[in-house]
Design a protein around this motif. Structure first.
Motif, PDB file in Angstrom:
ATOM      1  N   MET A   1       0.860  -1.175   0.000  1.00 29.71           N
ATOM      2  CA  MET A   1       0.000   0.000   0.000  1.00 29.71           C
ATOM      3  C   MET A   1       0.895   1.222   0.000  1.00 29.71           C
ATOM      4  N   ARG A   2       0.605   2.116  -0.913  1.00 24.49           N
ATOM      5  CA  ARG A   2       1.457   3.292  -1.020  1.00 24.49           C
ATOM      6  C   ARG A   2       0.876   4.385  -0.137  1.00 24.49           C
ATOM      7  N   SER A   3       1.680   5.023   0.636  1.00 26.08           N
ATOM      8  CA  SER A   3       1.159   6.136   1.438  1.00 26.08           C
ATOM      9  C   SER A   3       2.003   7.370   1.153  1.00 26.08           C
ATOM     10  N   GLU A   4       1.390   8.494   1.324  1.00 17.52           N
ATOM     11  CA  GLU A   4       2.098   9.744   1.066  1.00 17.52           C
ATOM     12  C   GLU A   4       2.169  10.548   2.345  1.00 17.52           C
ATOM     13  N   THR A   5       3.054  11.497   2.341  1.00 21.04           N
ATOM     14  CA  THR A   5       3.144  12.361   3.510  1.00 21.04           C
ATOM     15  C   THR A   5       2.240  13.575   3.302  1.00 21.04           C
ATOM     16  N   LEU A   6       1.792  14.117   4.400  1.00 19.46           N
ATOM     17  CA  LEU A   6       0.913  15.276   4.380  1.00 19.46           C
ATOM     18  C   LEU A   6       1.706  16.471   4.866  1.00 19.46           C
ATOM     19  N   THR A   7       1.656  17.551   4.133  1.00 19.30           N
ATOM     20  CA  THR A   7       2.373  18.758   4.583  1.00 19.30           C
ATOM     21  C   THR A   7       1.355  19.735   5.114  1.00 19.30           C
ATOM     22  N   ILE A   8       1.472  20.066   6.384  1.00 18.76           N
ATOM     23  CA  ILE A   8       0.594  21.093   6.932  1.00 18.76           C
ATOM     24  C   ILE A   8       1.438  22.263   7.394  1.00 18.76           C
ATOM     25  N   ASN A   9       0.746  23.339   7.584  1.00 20.96           N
ATOM     26  CA  ASN A   9       1.408  24.607   7.841  1.00 20.96           C
ATOM     27  C   ASN A   9       1.058  25.071   9.238  1.00 20.96           C
ATOM     28  N   MET A  10       2.066  25.260  10.074  1.00 22.32           N
ATOM     29  CA  MET A  10       1.807  25.870  11.372  1.00 22.32           C
ATOM     30  C   MET A  10       2.071  27.342  11.152  1.00 22.32           C
ATOM     31  N   GLY A  11       1.010  28.078  10.906  1.00 24.73           N
ATOM     32  CA  GLY A  11       1.110  29.369  10.253  1.00 24.73           C
ATOM     33  C   GLY A  11       1.808  30.454  11.034  1.00 24.73           C
ATOM     34  N   PRO A  12       2.034  31.587  10.404  1.00 21.72           N
ATOM     35  CA  PRO A  12       2.673  32.646  11.157  1.00 21.72           C
ATOM     36  C   PRO A  12       1.843  33.139  12.329  1.00 21.72           C
ATOM     37  N   GLN A  13       0.541  33.007  12.254  1.00 22.26           N
ATOM     38  CA  GLN A  13      -0.256  33.402  13.398  1.00 22.26           C
ATOM     39  C   GLN A  13      -0.669  32.143  14.133  1.00 22.26           C
ATOM     40  N   HIS A  14      -0.080  31.974  15.298  1.00 30.66           N
ATOM     41  CA  HIS A  14      -0.307  30.743  16.039  1.00 30.66           C
ATOM     42  C   HIS A  14      -0.099  31.091  17.497  1.00 30.66           C
ATOM     43  N   PRO A  15      -0.924  30.565  18.377  1.00 29.87           N
ATOM     44  CA  PRO A  15      -0.763  30.977  19.771  1.00 29.87           C
ATOM     45  C   PRO A  15       0.516  30.492  20.420  1.00 29.87           C
ATOM     46  N   ALA A  16       1.140  29.478  19.867  1.00 28.63           N
ATOM     47  CA  ALA A  16       2.260  28.901  20.599  1.00 28.63           C
ATOM     48  C   ALA A  16       3.579  29.002  19.881  1.00 28.63           C
ATOM     49  N   THR A  17       3.661  29.796  18.826  1.00 34.07           N
ATOM     50  CA  THR A  17       4.962  29.859  18.174  1.00 34.07           C
ATOM     51  C   THR A  17       5.757  31.058  18.626  1.00 34.07           C
ATOM     52  N   HIS A  18       5.370  31.709  19.677  1.00 33.09           N
ATOM     53  CA  HIS A  18       6.208  32.771  20.240  1.00 33.09           C
ATOM     54  C   HIS A  18       6.530  33.849  19.230  1.00 33.09           C
ATOM     55  N   GLY A  19       5.553  34.232  18.455  1.00 35.20           N
ATOM     56  CA  GLY A  19       5.831  35.240  17.459  1.00 35.20           C
ATOM     57  C   GLY A  19       5.462  34.709  16.090  1.00 35.20           C
ATOM     58  N   VAL A  20       5.935  35.402  15.072  1.00 37.93           N
ATOM     59  CA  VAL A  20       5.503  35.028  13.730  1.00 37.93           C
ATOM     60  C   VAL A  20       6.475  34.044  13.116  1.00 37.93           C
ATOM     61  N   LEU A  21       6.383  32.813  13.551  1.00 42.44           N
ATOM     62  CA  LEU A  21       7.187  31.745  12.983  1.00 42.44           C
ATOM     63  C   LEU A  21       6.250  30.844  12.209  1.00 42.44           C
ATOM     64  N   ARG A  22       6.695  30.430  11.037  1.00 41.92           N
ATOM     65  CA  ARG A  22       5.884  29.504  10.260  1.00 41.92           C
ATOM     66  C   ARG A  22       6.687  28.221  10.128  1.00 41.92           C
ATOM     67  N   VAL A  23       6.074  27.114  10.421  1.00 42.47           N
ATOM     68  CA  VAL A  23       6.769  25.831  10.306  1.00 42.47           C
ATOM     69  C   VAL A  23       5.981  24.986   9.326  1.00 42.47           C
ATOM     70  N   ALA A  24       6.632  24.479   8.309  1.00 39.99           N
ATOM     71  CA  ALA A  24       5.986  23.571   7.363  1.00 39.99           C
ATOM     72  C   ALA A  24       6.304  22.164   7.824  1.00 39.99           C
ATOM     73  N   LEU A  25       5.281  21.464   8.285  1.00 44.97           N
ATOM     74  CA  LEU A  25       5.483  20.128   8.834  1.00 44.97           C
ATOM     75  C   LEU A  25       5.073  19.091   7.813  1.00 44.97           C
ATOM     76  N   GLU A  26       5.992  18.190   7.562  1.00 40.07           N
ATOM     77  CA  GLU A  26       5.653  17.085   6.663  1.00 40.07           C
ATOM     78  C   GLU A  26       5.377  15.889   7.554  1.00 40.07           C
ATOM     79  N   LEU A  27       4.160  15.391   7.470  1.00 43.11           N
ATOM     80  CA  LEU A  27       3.739  14.370   8.420  1.00 43.11           C
ATOM     81  C   LEU A  27       3.469  13.052   7.745  1.00 43.11           C
ATOM     82  N   ASP A  28       3.784  11.986   8.450  1.00 43.48           N
ATOM     83  CA  ASP A  28       3.394  10.648   8.032  1.00 43.48           C
ATOM     84  C   ASP A  28       2.491  10.151   9.148  1.00 43.48           C
TER      85      ASP A  28
END
Lengths: 392, 188, 201
Positions: A1-28
């Motif tokens: 079974m082939r599976s792909e990774t999902l990329t989600i964005n922890m955007g610049p506006q986020h309560p827990a990123t201590h400011g305007v940090l954007r993290v692109a998370l690639e998830l399996d």
């Protein structure tokens, strides 16, 4: 079974990123394959702007870099310029600077503790630490007029003298701190939830830490014994006794213990600074070298040469020799350094800021591979980044 | 351990790299120990500085670009190295021409150079050959130009005061000025 | 007075793209205002008064701290200067649940489209407070990277000056905003027929 990774964005506006940090998370599933921080949302062009302002006019900009530890940034700037000019501030200014910088370290670690614990879930820590921080900000207010963006240090000393009752006020505050530290420990250190959320999370090995250029408590949490205050001393720190705490495992819990102990050592250094200041007594708070430093106001109003010096320094700026210098200090977040290239004019040809949070943030990917999303929050918290410093 | 003196560092470098020209930069007040070297030998020298047990410059602290516009070579890339074991700092400089400035990347030697070189690319347009991901980092992605070069403008916007906006729209004389509205809040 | 004057200043908003076309007739302009949900009657009804009171006294800010002003905003929410006294009990992390956006900090050009998108995601009625000098007018940073005032991209209701403003200043700004809300007319929705005034559009 082939599976792909999902990329989600922890955007610049986020309560827990201590400011305007954007993290692109690639998830399996929920495991992180890759975490790529995207920065620049707070880029302010401070380095370009410094080329258009004199040295003293750039000191307010430094407050806005690491805005949780403003006097620390001022200190790094002033030490770099003083090294370029080859001058030393008088002893009273030197020890007052150490006192205020260690209070700043305390304030910065208090914010770190409050927000890190709040992100992980222990919300009451935020209110406890901000209660202490309000007292430190009130002390800043008394000393220089501003709660946060102090701009109190100048090239050659301080902007104004310390107020008369300042030392008693700091002593009273320092006497209450051990009780507060005990309160924090009681709430967090033995807490099973806290340990479960931070033990083994955000691991960073010694080799990785040095290769990635990580400095500060994150480096010491991984077991590397390096502290610029002790190893490459600056600004009078060689006259102080303090210990440098080290972690063992390199996880978030060790960094928490390292920073807590650093807070205690900061209180110890503050007490020594107060003793030294009391021993020196009243004196000069700025160097009496009027080629580079403003003369005292009484002289300006009575002596012609002092008036001319004052006018020249304020209107035009002082003329440093042509050359370059780099000075790094142990800021609460890591090694904060300023690199100046001077061409002999009152405005720097180049100002480069070596920002600890910028370099530490690169380690996010290494620390978070193979972990879960909730650990990303804990990792960002334990790295203690400030976006104003990352983006400048 | 005896402290590592600048002379000892230069001695080791000259004996290991006899053909490479290391010189001190000119300037009256160069306060740190700085060496200028050619860009082509940079990676070898850095690898040696990192791996040699006597020197041990294991950490790269910072990378900066400098633009000396009227002068050729126009660009400089400055590397700040730190030796934890010997408690020493060293600054290396590479001078590059104004047209197509490029220098090999040191991410193979110190992985921390990844973002530091990206920042220098972002500000100056200096290309680091071999870099895994040389894209903009601090400025918006579509930005055109290299802002920290000396021929790029600051971007200063004229602030509107009454003395430099003679044709501004003034409020009409019959306009009623409002005071604060008296509201009764629960606190009262 | 020591700034080097810069003759070739670029328009900083060029990366946002071309501006939307301005309305051509008065009717089109009014329709545009209606669609944006602006109000056009005085608060002379009991429903209007009640709605205004509830909007003013329980205003929920969006957690939009950017830079140093965000720390003073956090201090305002902290124990010393409690903002929940004014009704701002919870800081909503999601723009869809917030009605006040406190732009706390400097807005860089990279962040400007994000800010506009967040503003658009907020449901009506919404208000914006520009906290600090950088949000109001660019502050001490007048250069290529910083938007000179957030009112270039979103309509601002209250400007709070300071660098950073003290928590008391921010609280005063929120009180002023509450006064403004209580003084505004209320747009009555489709369930309530608006009273037709003589000669109104």
């Amino acid at each position: 079974m082939r599976s792909e990774t999902l990329t989600i964005n922890m955007g610049p506006q986020h309560p827990a990123t201590h400011g305007v940090l954007r993290v692109a998370l690639e998830l399996d599933g929920e495991t992180i394959v890759r975490a790529q921080p995207i920065v620049g949302y707070l880029h302010t062009g401070m380095e370009k702007q410094a080329e258009y302002k004199t040295y003293t006019q750039s000191i307010p900009q430094t407050d806005r870099m690491d805005y949780l530890a403003p006097m620390s940034n001022n200190l790094a700037f002033c030490l770099a310029v003083e090294r370029l000019l080859d001058i030393q501030p008088p002893p009273r200014a030197l020890h007052a600077r150490v006192l205020l910088t260690e209070l700043t370290r305390l304030a910065s670690h208090l914010v770190w503790l409050g927000t890190h614990a709040m992100d992980i879930g222990a919300m009451s820590m935020f209110f406890y630490t901000f209660r202490e921080r309000e007292q430190i900000l009130a002390m800043y207010d008394q000393v220089c007029g501003a709660r946060m963006t102090a701009t109190y240090f100048r090239v050659g000393g301080l902007a104004m003298d310390l107020p008369a009752d300042f030392l008693e006020r700091v002593t009273k505050f320092l006497d209450t701190m051990p009780g507060h530290f005990a309160q924090y420990e009681k709430l967090l250190t033995g807490n099973a939830i806290w340990v479960a959320r931070t033990r083994g999370v955000a691991l960073l090995s010694r080799e990785d830490a040095i290769a990635l250029g990580v400095t500060g408590p994150a480096l010491r949490g991984s077991g590397v014994d390096w502290d610029l205050r002790r190893d490459l001393p600056y600004g009078g720190y060689d006259q102080y006794q303090f210990d440098v705490p080290l972690g063992v495992h390199g996880d978030a819990f060790d960094r928490y213990l390292v920073r807590l102990e650093e807070m205690r050592q900061a209180v110890r250094i503050c007490r020594q600074a107060i003793e030294k200041l009391r021993a020196i007594g009243p004196g000069d708070y700025r160097l009496r070298d009027y080629k580079y430093v403003l003369p005292p106001k009484e002289l300006v109003k009575t002596s012609m040469e002092a008036l001319i010096h004052h006018f020249k320094i304020v209107a035009h700026g002082f003329f440093p020799p042509a050359g370059e210098v780099y000075q790094g200090i142990e800021a609460p977040k890591g090694e904060l350094g300023f690199y100046f290239v001077s061409d002999g004019t009152p405005k720097p040809w180049r100002m480069k800021v070596r920002s600890p949070s910028f370099t530490n943030l690169q380690a996010l990917d290494t620390m978070v591979r193979g972990r879960l999303i909730a650990d990303v929050i804990a990792t960002i918290g334990t790295l203690d980044i400030v976006l104003g410093e990352v983006d400048r | 351990m005896t402290p590592l003196t600048p002379e000892r560092i230069e001695e080791r470098l000259r004996e290991r790299f006899p053909g490479v020209e290391f010189r001190r930069p000119d300037g009256a007040a160069v306060r740190d120990h700085t060496l200028v070297l050619p860009a082509s030998r940079l990676v070898e020298v850095c690898t040696f500085l990192r791996d040699d047990p006597e020197l041990g410059f294991a950490m790269l602290s910072w990378i900066s670009g400098v633009d000396w516009l009227p002068r050729e070579p126009r660009f400089e890339v400055v590397y700040g190295l730190l030796s934890l074991a010997r408690r020493a700092r060293l600054t290396l400089k590479v001078q590059l021409p104004g047209e197509n400035p490029r220098v090999p990347t040191v991410t193979g030697v110190w992985p921390t150079a990844d973002w530091l070189e990206r920042e220098t690319w972002d500000f100056y347009g200096i290309e680091f050959t071999g870099h895994p991901n040389l894209v903009r980092i601090l400025l918006p992605d579509g930005w055109v130009g290299w802002p920290l070069r000396k021929d790029s403008p600051l971007g200063y916007e004229e602030v509107a005061f009454t003395h430099n906006t003679p044709d501004r729209v003034k409020p009409s004389p019959g306009l009623k000025k409002l005071g604060p509205k008296k509201v009764r809040t629960r606190a009262q | 007075m020591n700034d080097r004057r810069d003759p070739a200043a670029d328009d900083p908003l060029r990366i946002l793209g071309p501006a939307p076309p301005a309305p051509r007739t008065e009717e089109e302009g009014l329709r545009e205002e209606l669609e944006r949900g602006l109000l056009f009657t005085r608060a002379d009804s009991l429903i209007g008064w009640a709605v205004n009171q509830s909007r003013a006294n329980s205003i929920w800010p969006l957690g939009f701290g950017l830079a140093c002003c965000a720390i003073e905003m956090m201090s305002t929410l902290g124990p010393g200067f409690d903002l929940s006294r004014m009704g701002a009990e919870v800081m909503r992390p999601s723009p869809r649940q917030a009605d006040l956006m406190i732009v706390a900090g400097r807005v860089s050009l990279k962040m400007a489209p994000v800010l506009r998108q967040l503003y658009d995601q907020m449901p009506d009625p919404k208000w914006v407070i520009a906290m600090g000098a950088c949000a109001s007018c660019g502050g001490i940073f007048n250069n290529y990277a910083i938007l000179q005032g957030v009112d270039k991209i979103v309509p601002v209701d209250v400007y709070v000056p300071g660098c950073p403003p003290r928590p008391e200043s921010l609280i005063y700004g929120i009180i002023k905003l509450q006064e403004k809300i209580l003084a505004t007319g209320v747009e009555l929705g489709p369930l309530v027929k608006p009273r037709r005034k003589k000669g109104a559009a």
